[in-house]
Design a protein around this motif. Structure first.
Motif, PDB file in Angstrom:
ATOM      1  N   VAL A 321     -35.172 -33.541 -30.769  1.00  0.00           N
ATOM      2  CA  VAL A 321     -34.960 -34.969 -31.027  1.00  0.00           C
ATOM      3  C   VAL A 321     -34.282 -35.151 -32.382  1.00  0.00           C
ATOM      4  N   ASP A 322     -34.778 -34.445 -33.380  1.00  0.00           N
ATOM      5  CA  ASP A 322     -34.240 -34.585 -34.728  1.00  0.00           C
ATOM      6  C   ASP A 322     -32.759 -34.171 -34.769  1.00  0.00           C
ATOM      7  N   ARG A 323     -32.439 -33.060 -34.110  1.00  0.00           N
ATOM      8  CA  ARG A 323     -31.052 -32.609 -34.071  1.00  0.00           C
ATOM      9  C   ARG A 323     -30.172 -33.655 -33.394  1.00  0.00           C
ATOM     10  N   ALA A 324     -30.685 -34.193 -32.286  1.00  0.00           N
ATOM     11  CA  ALA A 324     -29.911 -35.186 -31.534  1.00  0.00           C
ATOM     12  C   ALA A 324     -29.687 -36.441 -32.376  1.00  0.00           C
ATOM     13  N   VAL A 325     -30.676 -36.827 -33.172  1.00  0.00           N
ATOM     14  CA  VAL A 325     -30.531 -38.010 -34.034  1.00  0.00           C
ATOM     15  C   VAL A 325     -29.468 -37.749 -35.101  1.00  0.00           C
ATOM     16  N   ARG A 326     -29.470 -36.522 -35.627  1.00  0.00           N
ATOM     17  CA  ARG A 326     -28.520 -36.233 -36.699  1.00  0.00           C
ATOM     18  C   ARG A 326     -27.099 -36.007 -36.182  1.00  0.00           C
ATOM     19  N   GLU A 327     -26.975 -35.712 -34.888  1.00  0.00           N
ATOM     20  CA  GLU A 327     -25.632 -35.547 -34.315  1.00  0.00           C
ATOM     21  C   GLU A 327     -25.466 -36.425 -33.084  1.00  0.00           C
ATOM     22  N   PRO A 328     -25.387 -37.733 -33.291  1.00  0.00           N
ATOM     23  CA  PRO A 328     -25.405 -38.654 -32.155  1.00  0.00           C
ATOM     24  C   PRO A 328     -24.198 -38.511 -31.233  1.00  0.00           C
ATOM     25  N   SER A 329     -23.115 -37.921 -31.730  1.00  0.00           N
ATOM     26  CA  SER A 329     -21.935 -37.844 -30.855  1.00  0.00           C
ATOM     27  C   SER A 329     -21.810 -36.497 -30.168  1.00  0.00           C
ATOM     28  N   ALA A 330     -22.798 -35.624 -30.345  1.00  0.00           N
ATOM     29  CA  ALA A 330     -22.748 -34.319 -29.667  1.00  0.00           C
ATOM     30  C   ALA A 330     -22.903 -34.512 -28.157  1.00  0.00           C
ATOM     31  N   GLU A 331     -22.385 -33.550 -27.405  1.00  0.00           N
ATOM     32  CA  GLU A 331     -22.525 -33.593 -25.941  1.00  0.00           C
ATOM     33  C   GLU A 331     -24.003 -33.568 -25.553  1.00  0.00           C
ATOM     34  N   PRO A 332     -24.394 -34.366 -24.570  1.00  0.00           N
ATOM     35  CA  PRO A 332     -25.787 -34.301 -24.111  1.00  0.00           C
ATOM     36  C   PRO A 332     -26.111 -32.908 -23.560  1.00  0.00           C
ATOM     37  N   GLU A 333     -27.287 -32.445 -23.886  1.00  0.00           N
ATOM     38  CA  GLU A 333     -27.742 -31.142 -23.395  1.00  0.00           C
ATOM     39  C   GLU A 333     -28.749 -31.340 -22.278  1.00  0.00           C
ATOM     40  N   ALA A 334     -28.854 -30.338 -21.429  1.00  0.00           N
ATOM     41  CA  ALA A 334     -29.915 -30.347 -20.429  1.00  0.00           C
ATOM     42  C   ALA A 334     -30.648 -29.020 -20.501  1.00  0.00           C
ATOM     43  N   ARG A 335     -31.965 -29.082 -20.510  1.00  0.00           N
ATOM     44  CA  ARG A 335     -32.759 -27.865 -20.548  1.00  0.00           C
ATOM     45  C   ARG A 335     -33.820 -27.909 -19.469  1.00  0.00           C
ATOM     46  N   VAL A 336     -34.007 -26.782 -18.814  1.00  0.00           N
ATOM     47  CA  VAL A 336     -35.123 -26.671 -17.872  1.00  0.00           C
ATOM     48  C   VAL A 336     -36.346 -26.295 -18.692  1.00  0.00           C
ATOM     49  N   VAL A 337     -37.334 -27.149 -18.747  1.00  0.00           N
ATOM     50  CA  VAL A 337     -38.467 -26.891 -19.638  1.00  0.00           C
ATOM     51  C   VAL A 337     -39.795 -26.735 -18.911  1.00  0.00           C
ATOM     52  N   LEU A 338     -39.789 -26.783 -17.595  1.00  0.00           N
ATOM     53  CA  LEU A 338     -41.066 -26.620 -16.907  1.00  0.00           C
ATOM     54  C   LEU A 338     -41.114 -25.257 -16.228  1.00  0.00           C
ATOM     55  N   GLY A 339     -42.068 -24.474 -16.644  1.00  0.00           N
ATOM     56  CA  GLY A 339     -42.281 -23.181 -16.002  1.00  0.00           C
ATOM     57  C   GLY A 339     -43.535 -23.247 -15.155  1.00  0.00           C
ATOM     58  N   ALA A 340     -43.548 -22.566 -14.006  1.00  0.00           N
ATOM     59  CA  ALA A 340     -44.706 -22.610 -13.105  1.00  0.00           C
ATOM     60  C   ALA A 340     -45.031 -21.206 -12.633  1.00  0.00           C
ATOM     61  N   GLU A 341     -46.296 -20.807 -12.767  1.00  0.00           N
ATOM     62  CA  GLU A 341     -46.700 -19.470 -12.360  1.00  0.00           C
ATOM     63  C   GLU A 341     -48.057 -19.539 -11.692  1.00  0.00           C
ATOM     64  N   VAL A 342     -48.166 -18.950 -10.505  1.00  0.00           N
ATOM     65  CA  VAL A 342     -49.445 -18.976  -9.787  1.00  0.00           C
ATOM     66  C   VAL A 342     -50.457 -18.078 -10.489  1.00  0.00           C
ATOM     67  N   VAL A 343     -51.664 -18.607 -10.686  1.00  0.00           N
ATOM     68  CA  VAL A 343     -52.785 -17.817 -11.184  1.00  0.00           C
ATOM     69  C   VAL A 343     -53.673 -17.538  -9.981  1.00  0.00           C
ATOM     70  N   HIS A 344     -53.645 -16.289  -9.528  1.00  0.00           N
ATOM     71  CA  HIS A 344     -54.377 -15.961  -8.305  1.00  0.00           C
ATOM     72  C   HIS A 344     -55.838 -15.666  -8.624  1.00  0.00           C
ATOM     73  N   ARG A 345     -56.754 -16.465  -8.022  1.00  0.00           N
ATOM     74  CA  ARG A 345     -58.186 -16.188  -8.183  1.00  0.00           C
ATOM     75  C   ARG A 345     -58.789 -15.938  -6.809  1.00  0.00           C
ATOM     76  N   GLU A 346     -59.936 -16.528  -6.508  1.00  0.00           N
ATOM     77  CA  GLU A 346     -60.641 -16.133  -5.281  1.00  0.00           C
ATOM     78  C   GLU A 346     -60.376 -17.029  -4.069  1.00  0.00           C
ATOM     79  N   SER A 347     -59.800 -18.194  -4.283  1.00  0.00           N
ATOM     80  CA  SER A 347     -59.745 -19.191  -3.200  1.00  0.00           C
ATOM     81  C   SER A 347     -58.514 -19.048  -2.293  1.00  0.00           C
ATOM     82  N   SER A 348     -57.690 -18.031  -2.526  1.00  0.00           N
ATOM     83  CA  SER A 348     -56.476 -17.882  -1.692  1.00  0.00           C
ATOM     84  C   SER A 348     -56.168 -16.404  -1.440  1.00  0.00           C
TER      85      SER A 348
END
Lengths: 348, 348
Positions: A321-348
């Motif tokens: 956010v801070d970088r984006a505020v300081r460079e308002p005319s920079a190209e918009p960036e997109a980042r994949v920020v959600l990671g998902a990993e199965v934690v296998h226990r006893e119910s499956s």
């Protein structure tokens, strides 16, 4: 609900402050015997102007005595922008996972001297919401969920927002995007169940309003993972209520499912209890998988398989956010920020 | 954490809005061919001045075309006050009970045309926090928890806040008080356990920082209920972790307790699982009582006894804030707004 009304006794304190006039920087200047400009330099910690220690002290004492605090709005009008980062308040109760994420983010932004303001615009949608946020003239907007369109982004930017960052499944033109794609959660569960040999998969879809933005992509993710295989997906609407869960469990065997992705850990607990009360063995008759990796899943018997969801750290996001505020005319960036990993226990 | 960076491709859209200048009401006036005063009358919906429908339409169209939105800060500077109700964001994750309460309150205040702003002043304490809030010049402040003192209240009022309402265990001079006394929760549990014949009562006290403002009065309430009887109270610090709960359960029998008030339903679930894993029978060897009356307590076996906590409705509270704003010189009121009632199930 019953309550008790108590009149607070009068004290010998000074007259109610609401009736005095609001002190201004001119009052402070007069009391300290300095100019208004000096007051402004001292209280806004301007480093460009050298002011002696005794003068500084006098100004601070006068401000203290009068109870003067600078006016953020006036300051931002003068400066042309504020240090306010606006985040619309989520309109569904957020779980412990998101609470912690937002707390961390607030901390991190505060350390960069931003003021984080959550705007309770419940009920406002899309561009209408964007106009309401724009009235506060935030320097940056961090908008979770869908709803904000390119037009809303443009309204915000034209009102002085230097950065608009969305958190959600899609990129919006003109805004930085932190892509949180809950399909990934469903895909990981689908792949896990397939690998464990399950073929007739139910997916709980909460009926509670506001959760569709998570539940739809999670369902879609399961479908994607099972496409091209001999496995089937059955959609199971469910309200977060004991009775609804008991009804579903009552007709469970007629559904012929061997596994269920229960949306999240709390719904998984609700359904697992109902299945067990009905005599359906977990996981032997039906596997159950939750999501969010909450403590409660580890406390269930059998221990609940779940999805551990990784979100970006608050510090990372604050720096973006801070970088984006300081460079308002920079190209918009997109980042994949959600990671998902199965934690296998006893119910499956 | 791993993430992917994607550059969003350039589009043929107009130049980035951040580089254009922010449209003002003067621009709108020019485009609509009216005076700035007319623009202000139309966009702020002033009813005191009669303006023709075509003129109104022209102003709205011009504002729309230019992407102009009024500046809330400028408007509040002119009006001398804002419609902003400021609530400090809680600095502990709030449970579903409080989430719902705050959501309801936000709705109700929005309907009265207030803008609710949650201030993320994490880390700021007492008067320092009050000064930071005052910079935003809210018309009312609704401050949960302790921390705000009479001096802070006075700073807020002198900066133009017409009402300061605290939610917490005590009255603060100059502020309206919604008294939420968690001792009442402990007292109701103490009385319940006593009536059921339990005499050696443990009370869980979470070690997680930030929860003392609830856990201390809950413990104190149990003590009060048992004072003058032959029952004893044993304080049991516990972190919200499986290992810590297992350790406590491992030495449970040496404590010689016949009942435990587990702070809330989530801690009760954690402890009950650890006791059951250790072979301690609930409630035969030890009764367990939670608090908050969450769904999960009904899903446990034995079903969890708990405390149902009643909070004021959001609408009631919003109306109180509105009344206080309209009568800033009225005497501060204090109301007891927290009701506590034991819900007896199978675990006690």
């Amino acid at each position: 609900m019953p309550y008790l009304m108590v009149q607070i006794p009068k004290t010998s304190a000074p007259p109610p402050p609401a009736q005095r006039s609001v002190p201004t920087s001119a009052d402070v200047a007069r009391l300290a015997g300095v100019s208004r400009a000096t007051v402004s330099y001292v209280l806004n910690n301007t480093s460009a102007v050298r002011i002696s220690e005794p003068t500084r002290r006098r100004v601070h004492q006068a401000a203290e005595e009068l109870g003067y605090v600078p006016h953020a709005a006036a300051r931002s009008l003068r400066a042309g922008h504020s240090r306010m980062v606006l985040m619309p308040a989520p309109d569904v109760p957020v779980g412990p996972l998101y609470s912690q994420f937002f707390n961390e983010l607030q901390w991190a932004l505060s350390r960069l001297e931003y003021t984080v303001v959550q705007y309770g615009g419940l009920g406002l949608q899309g561009d209408e919401a964007a106009r309401a946020w724009a009235e506060l003239r935030p320097v940056a907007v961090l908008a979770p969920g869908g709803g904000l369109g390119p037009r809303g982004v443009s309204v915000l930017k034209r009102s002085g927002a230097r950065a608009v960052v969305t958190l959600g499944p899609e990129r919006i033109e003109g805004a930085h995007a932190l892509l949180m794609d809950h399909q990934e959660v469903g895909r990981s569960v689908g792949a896990h169940l397939l690998a464990r040999g399950y073929r007739r998969v139910g997916v709980l879809v909460p009926e509670d309003p506001g959760l569709e933005i998570f539940s739809r992509p999670r369902l879609e993710g399961v479908r994607q993972a099972l496409t091209g295989t001999d496995a089937t997906v059955t959609e199971l609407p469910l309200a977060y209520e004991e009775k609804a869960a008991a009804d579903l469990a009552g007709r469970w065997r007629s559904l012929g499912l061997d596994a269920v992705f229960a949306y999240n850990d709390e719904f998984a607990m609700l359904l697992m209890r109902a299945l067990q009360d009905e005599g359906v063995a977990v996981p032997d008759e039906t596997a159950v998988v939750g999501a969010d990796d909450l403590m409660l899943g580890r406390l269930l018997r059998p221990r609940l398989s779940t999805v551990h969801i990784e979100l970006p750290s608050g510090r990372e996001l604050a720096e973006l956010v801070d970088r984006a505020v300081r460079e308002p005319s920079a190209e918009p960036e997109a980042r994949v920020v959600l990671g998902a990993e199965v934690v296998h226990r006893e119910s499956s």
